[in-house]
Design a protein around this motif. Sequence first.
Motif, PDB file in Angstrom:
ATOM      1  N   LEU A 255       0.840  -1.199   0.000  1.00 37.68           N
ATOM      2  CA  LEU A 255       0.000   0.000   0.000  1.00 37.68           C
ATOM      3  C   LEU A 255       0.874   1.246   0.000  1.00 37.68           C
ATOM      4  O   LEU A 255       1.875   1.319   0.731  1.00 37.68           O
ATOM      5  CB  LEU A 255      -0.899  -0.004   1.242  1.00 37.68           C
ATOM      6  CG  LEU A 255      -1.807   1.211   1.454  1.00 37.68           C
ATOM      7  CD1 LEU A 255      -2.871   1.281   0.370  1.00 37.68           C
ATOM      8  CD2 LEU A 255      -2.448   1.165   2.836  1.00 37.68           C
ATOM      9  N   ARG A 256       0.476   2.233  -0.804  1.00 41.27           N
ATOM     10  CA  ARG A 256       1.115   3.554  -0.792  1.00 41.27           C
ATOM     11  C   ARG A 256       0.043   4.593  -0.466  1.00 41.27           C
ATOM     12  O   ARG A 256      -1.083   4.502  -0.967  1.00 41.27           O
ATOM     13  CB  ARG A 256       1.773   3.867  -2.140  1.00 41.27           C
ATOM     14  CG  ARG A 256       2.855   2.876  -2.529  1.00 41.27           C
ATOM     15  CD  ARG A 256       3.403   3.182  -3.905  1.00 41.27           C
ATOM     16  NE  ARG A 256       4.201   4.402  -3.892  1.00 41.27           N
ATOM     17  CZ  ARG A 256       4.357   5.208  -4.945  1.00 41.27           C
ATOM     18  NH1 ARG A 256       3.715   4.929  -6.081  1.00 41.27           N
ATOM     19  NH2 ARG A 256       5.119   6.276  -4.862  1.00 41.27           N
ATOM     20  N   LEU A 257       0.388   5.589   0.338  1.00 47.10           N
ATOM     21  CA  LEU A 257      -0.585   6.563   0.842  1.00 47.10           C
ATOM     22  C   LEU A 257      -0.103   7.988   0.628  1.00 47.10           C
ATOM     23  O   LEU A 257       1.093   8.273   0.671  1.00 47.10           O
ATOM     24  CB  LEU A 257      -0.801   6.354   2.345  1.00 47.10           C
ATOM     25  CG  LEU A 257      -1.418   5.028   2.790  1.00 47.10           C
ATOM     26  CD1 LEU A 257      -1.166   4.818   4.274  1.00 47.10           C
ATOM     27  CD2 LEU A 257      -2.900   5.001   2.481  1.00 47.10           C
ATOM     28  N   ASP A 258      -1.080   8.887   0.446  1.00 47.16           N
ATOM     29  CA  ASP A 258      -0.788  10.314   0.357  1.00 47.16           C
ATOM     30  C   ASP A 258      -2.070  11.085   0.655  1.00 47.16           C
ATOM     31  O   ASP A 258      -3.178  10.535   0.569  1.00 47.16           O
ATOM     32  CB  ASP A 258      -0.263  10.679  -1.040  1.00 47.16           C
ATOM     33  CG  ASP A 258       0.416  12.040  -1.076  1.00 47.16           C
ATOM     34  OD1 ASP A 258       0.557  12.667  -0.008  1.00 47.16           O
ATOM     35  OD2 ASP A 258       0.801  12.477  -2.182  1.00 47.16           O
ATOM     36  N   SER A 259      -1.934  12.340   1.024  1.00 48.53           N
ATOM     37  CA  SER A 259      -3.050  13.293   1.155  1.00 48.53           C
ATOM     38  C   SER A 259      -4.164  12.778   2.063  1.00 48.53           C
ATOM     39  O   SER A 259      -5.340  12.756   1.690  1.00 48.53           O
ATOM     40  CB  SER A 259      -3.618  13.639  -0.232  1.00 48.53           C
ATOM     41  OG  SER A 259      -2.628  14.156  -1.072  1.00 48.53           O
TER      42      SER A 259
END
Length: 265
Positions: A255-259
């Motif tokens: 998983l990659r996350l942002d904002s």
Amino acid sequence: MPRQTASTSNLLLNGNFSQYAMHWNTTGTVDYSRQYCRALTGQASQQVNINPGASYLLRMWSQVIFKGAGAVVITSEPSGTADRIELDAFHLWTKREFNYSPPAGTTSATVTVTGTTGEVCVDEIELLVDTTTPVRPELIRNGEFIQNNTDWTVERPGPTSSVSFTAGVCSANLGGLIYQDIAVEPGKTYSFTLMAANPTGGDGAARLYDVANTGVILLDIELRGPETFQPYQRNFQVPAGTLQLRVLMVGITFLRLDSVSFKLA
């Protein structure tokens, strides 16, 4: 239409078409000779920078004649989410106003006037920051991960679990997780938004817990999608008696996350 003075707060350049096609990208057949945009079988578009924490107003005058059909579309980037205003019913010059709320992670928006048949006409088009709407305070700290793991609790429960921060993106893999506790008001409805990507077909989850009872998941959002970032949004009403929420994201596989954002709806 009578020519009006260009608004200095308008994000769109030459929105009154006094400079004809200047600042507008044109494809197909679009006529500007009357100092308004007359889309026949083509489109005119312009890209502007956007603050995802702000609300906007789109104002314009429109006219649809000769069995015209078309639309004004606001496309948010990088998500590609489109807000579409249909212009397919006959009317002479009429003032229109619409609200636009950018999805989480939006950095720019493209406003496009399209026409497929007849005449779709637009003039005095403005995209403005809506100053009448109070700014909703952001409850998540460092939700863009600019300061890496600052304000986030990081856990790596398994021998292969990992969490890392690079260039404003959080990667959580194989059980790695991050969370943050925030104060909320019982009974109020909040908007929970984030951007997520899943490398190599991975998956993850975003969850809300009552800090006083972390054994019960109050909201569980499956984060499963392509390798490119996609927006996720849920409205959540805080249960009676809950004063703090734990906002948690876990990479079940990759998983990659942002904002990440949490604010009053």
